[in-house]
Motif scaffolding. Structure first.
Motif, PDB file in Angstrom:
ATOM      1  N   LEU A 134       7.454   6.711  -3.490  1.00 52.55           N
ATOM      2  CA  LEU A 134       7.090   6.218  -2.157  1.00 52.55           C
ATOM      3  C   LEU A 134       5.641   6.529  -1.805  1.00 52.55           C
ATOM      4  O   LEU A 134       5.017   5.789  -1.044  1.00 52.55           O
ATOM      5  CB  LEU A 134       8.021   6.828  -1.113  1.00 52.55           C
ATOM      6  CG  LEU A 134       9.504   6.426  -1.211  1.00 52.55           C
ATOM      7  CD1 LEU A 134      10.328   7.179  -0.183  1.00 52.55           C
ATOM      8  CD2 LEU A 134       9.666   4.922  -1.033  1.00 52.55           C
ATOM      9  N   ARG A 154       3.144   3.725  -2.630  1.00 51.30           N
ATOM     10  CA  ARG A 154       3.465   2.386  -2.139  1.00 51.30           C
ATOM     11  C   ARG A 154       3.322   2.345  -0.617  1.00 51.30           C
ATOM     12  O   ARG A 154       3.652   3.313   0.064  1.00 51.30           O
ATOM     13  CB  ARG A 154       4.870   1.983  -2.575  1.00 51.30           C
ATOM     14  CG  ARG A 154       4.919   1.609  -4.051  1.00 51.30           C
ATOM     15  CD  ARG A 154       6.340   1.431  -4.562  1.00 51.30           C
ATOM     16  NE  ARG A 154       6.325   0.916  -5.918  1.00 51.30           N
ATOM     17  CZ  ARG A 154       6.108   1.666  -6.997  1.00 51.30           C
ATOM     18  NH1 ARG A 154       5.905   2.961  -6.858  1.00 51.30           N
ATOM     19  NH2 ARG A 154       6.108   1.130  -8.207  1.00 51.30           N
ATOM     20  N   ALA A 199       4.835   1.452   2.093  1.00 50.62           N
ATOM     21  CA  ALA A 199       6.030   1.091   2.859  1.00 50.62           C
ATOM     22  C   ALA A 199       5.800   1.249   4.361  1.00 50.62           C
ATOM     23  O   ALA A 199       6.159   0.366   5.154  1.00 50.62           O
ATOM     24  CB  ALA A 199       7.213   1.940   2.411  1.00 50.62           C
ATOM     25  N   ARG A 200       5.208   2.343   4.782  1.00 47.78           N
ATOM     26  CA  ARG A 200       4.992   2.577   6.216  1.00 47.78           C
ATOM     27  C   ARG A 200       4.044   1.545   6.802  1.00 47.78           C
ATOM     28  O   ARG A 200       4.267   1.030   7.915  1.00 47.78           O
ATOM     29  CB  ARG A 200       4.443   3.982   6.433  1.00 47.78           C
ATOM     30  CG  ARG A 200       5.438   5.103   6.107  1.00 47.78           C
ATOM     31  CD  ARG A 200       4.836   6.455   6.401  1.00 47.78           C
ATOM     32  NE  ARG A 200       5.771   7.539   6.101  1.00 47.78           N
ATOM     33  CZ  ARG A 200       5.491   8.834   6.228  1.00 47.78           C
ATOM     34  NH1 ARG A 200       4.288   9.211   6.666  1.00 47.78           N
ATOM     35  NH2 ARG A 200       6.397   9.757   5.928  1.00 47.78           N
ATOM     36  N   LEU A 209       5.913  -1.776   7.247  1.00 53.86           N
ATOM     37  CA  LEU A 209       6.795  -1.766   8.407  1.00 53.86           C
ATOM     38  C   LEU A 209       5.996  -1.891   9.708  1.00 53.86           C
ATOM     39  O   LEU A 209       6.401  -2.602  10.634  1.00 53.86           O
ATOM     40  CB  LEU A 209       7.628  -0.481   8.420  1.00 53.86           C
ATOM     41  CG  LEU A 209       8.701  -0.370   7.330  1.00 53.86           C
ATOM     42  CD1 LEU A 209       9.329   1.015   7.342  1.00 53.86           C
ATOM     43  CD2 LEU A 209       9.773  -1.438   7.519  1.00 53.86           C
ATOM     44  N   PRO A 254       7.158  -7.586   2.288  1.00 53.27           N
ATOM     45  CA  PRO A 254       7.946  -6.660   1.449  1.00 53.27           C
ATOM     46  C   PRO A 254       7.649  -6.795  -0.037  1.00 53.27           C
ATOM     47  O   PRO A 254       7.729  -5.806  -0.774  1.00 53.27           O
ATOM     48  CB  PRO A 254       9.396  -7.062   1.765  1.00 53.27           C
ATOM     49  CG  PRO A 254       9.342  -7.746   3.073  1.00 53.27           C
ATOM     50  CD  PRO A 254       8.024  -8.455   3.102  1.00 53.27           C
ATOM     51  N   ALA A 308       4.464  -5.088  -0.910  1.00 50.17           N
ATOM     52  CA  ALA A 308       4.642  -3.633  -0.884  1.00 50.17           C
ATOM     53  C   ALA A 308       5.055  -3.072  -2.233  1.00 50.17           C
ATOM     54  O   ALA A 308       5.090  -1.852  -2.407  1.00 50.17           O
ATOM     55  CB  ALA A 308       5.685  -3.254   0.171  1.00 50.17           C
ATOM     56  N   GLN A 313      12.965   1.031  -7.916  1.00 52.20           N
ATOM     57  CA  GLN A 313      12.203  -0.093  -7.377  1.00 52.20           C
ATOM     58  C   GLN A 313      13.121  -1.136  -6.758  1.00 52.20           C
ATOM     59  O   GLN A 313      12.814  -1.703  -5.705  1.00 52.20           O
ATOM     60  CB  GLN A 313      11.357  -0.729  -8.476  1.00 52.20           C
ATOM     61  CG  GLN A 313      10.420  -1.815  -7.964  1.00 52.20           C
ATOM     62  CD  GLN A 313       9.709  -2.539  -9.078  1.00 52.20           C
ATOM     63  OE1 GLN A 313      10.309  -3.304  -9.818  1.00 52.20           O
ATOM     64  NE2 GLN A 313       8.410  -2.284  -9.211  1.00 52.20           N
ATOM     65  N   TYR A 358      14.272   0.176  -3.449  1.00 54.38           N
ATOM     66  CA  TYR A 358      13.125   0.137  -2.533  1.00 54.38           C
ATOM     67  C   TYR A 358      12.902  -1.272  -2.007  1.00 54.38           C
ATOM     68  O   TYR A 358      12.744  -1.483  -0.795  1.00 54.38           O
ATOM     69  CB  TYR A 358      11.900   0.642  -3.294  1.00 54.38           C
ATOM     70  CG  TYR A 358      10.566   0.430  -2.610  1.00 54.38           C
ATOM     71  CD1 TYR A 358      10.139   1.291  -1.599  1.00 54.38           C
ATOM     72  CD2 TYR A 358       9.715  -0.601  -3.006  1.00 54.38           C
ATOM     73  CE1 TYR A 358       8.902   1.124  -0.988  1.00 54.38           C
ATOM     74  CE2 TYR A 358       8.480  -0.770  -2.407  1.00 54.38           C
ATOM     75  CZ  TYR A 358       8.081   0.088  -1.401  1.00 54.38           C
ATOM     76  OH  TYR A 358       6.858  -0.093  -0.802  1.00 54.38           O
ATOM     77  N   LEU A 388      13.570  -2.266   1.870  1.00 56.62           N
ATOM     78  CA  LEU A 388      12.392  -2.650   2.649  1.00 56.62           C
ATOM     79  C   LEU A 388      12.493  -4.096   3.125  1.00 56.62           C
ATOM     80  O   LEU A 388      12.154  -4.398   4.270  1.00 56.62           O
ATOM     81  CB  LEU A 388      11.131  -2.457   1.809  1.00 56.62           C
ATOM     82  CG  LEU A 388       9.802  -2.635   2.543  1.00 56.62           C
ATOM     83  CD1 LEU A 388       9.668  -1.608   3.667  1.00 56.62           C
ATOM     84  CD2 LEU A 388       8.630  -2.506   1.567  1.00 56.62           C
ATOM     85  N   SER A 389      12.964  -4.990   2.259  1.00 53.52           N
ATOM     86  CA  SER A 389      13.064  -6.392   2.662  1.00 53.52           C
ATOM     87  C   SER A 389      14.091  -6.579   3.774  1.00 53.52           C
ATOM     88  O   SER A 389      13.837  -7.301   4.752  1.00 53.52           O
ATOM     89  CB  SER A 389      13.422  -7.265   1.456  1.00 53.52           C
ATOM     90  OG  SER A 389      14.647  -6.857   0.878  1.00 53.52           O
ATOM     91  N   CYS A 439      12.544  -5.060   6.963  1.00 57.20           N
ATOM     92  CA  CYS A 439      11.495  -5.906   7.537  1.00 57.20           C
ATOM     93  C   CYS A 439      12.093  -7.142   8.198  1.00 57.20           C
ATOM     94  O   CYS A 439      11.674  -7.534   9.293  1.00 57.20           O
ATOM     95  CB  CYS A 439      10.514  -6.322   6.446  1.00 57.20           C
ATOM     96  SG  CYS A 439       9.398  -5.008   5.899  1.00 57.20           S
TER      97      CYS A 439
END
Length: 219
Positions: A25, A28, A30-31, A34, A79, A82, A102, A105, A109-110, A113
């Motif tokens: 993480l 990548r 991610a934050r 988002l 996403p 990301a 992965q 993740y 995430l998708s 989002c």
């Protein structure tokens, strides 16, 4: 083979799996993704109904497009972008453990989002328009997966962008009518657009799953 993880000494209480997840993480965005998704949702809720003129292949008065159709594409591509990692060259030879991480993740995430974006849009957009937004989000996401799997995750935006040009220029048939393949504008209950969006998502998932070693196994 190179595995994502860190060496854990005998005196530490941190599991290797937890350390590997933190490292995964850490490289990548991610934050950031988002946060940008929230911003796009707010923009869609505030300005999504604003009409902007666009050129079309139909020779009549200028066609317009609501901004929510444009913003939805950006929200769906995020996403996939990301997945970009500064360790991409090392991860080409990733272990099954990293690939499994992965996949989780990307799925988490998708879904996150999509839920955040649609929830914010629901504050303003009519339910029928929200359904079109959700349908087009699925299609844009599938296209981004295809582009990312072929060209690299940094270029996941290319195929959705090229497709948007085709849809918005040639998809308008005049007199507020759209071609059957214009999934970002057809009515919310239009079955061909729904099947097309689902097919694009399936193609994107297939492209993502077709890792080099899987392609060798299949052939």
């Amino acid at each position: 083979m190179i595995s994502v993880g860190v060496t854990v000494g005998p005196d530490t209480d941190v599991p290797v799996a937890t350390s590997g997840l933190r490292l995964f993480l850490a490289v990548r965005p991610a934050r950031s993704v988002l946060a940008v998704t929230v911003l796009l949702g707010v923009l869609a809720a505030a300005f999504g109904l604003v009409q902007t003129p666009i050129p079309t292949a139909v020779e009549e008065s200028k066609a317009t497009i609501p901004l929510w159709r444009m913003i939805a594409m950006g929200a769906a591509v995020l996403p996939v972008l990301a997945l970009t990692s500064p360790l991409a060259d090392l991860e080409v030879v990733a272990t099954q453990r990293l690939m499994s991480m992965q996949r989780r993740y990307l799925a988490g995430l998708s879904l996150g989002c999509a839920a955040i974006y649609l929830a914010i849009c629901a504050i303003v957009l009519h339910p029928a328009v929200l359904a079109i937004t959700a349908r087009s989000w699925v299609a844009w996401f599938g296209l981004a997966l295809i582009a990312g799997a072929i060209l690299g995750w940094r270029l996941a935006w290319t195929l959705p962008t090229a497709t948007a040009v085709v849809l918005w220029y040639w998809g308008y048939g005049g007199h507020q009518q759209y071609r059957w393949w214009e999934f970002s504008a057809r009515p919310h209950d239009d079955l061909p657009s729904l099947f097309l969006s689902a097919s694009l998502l399936a193609a994107g998932i297939a492209a993502y799953a077709a890792t080099p070693w899987r392609r060798r196994r299949w052939t």
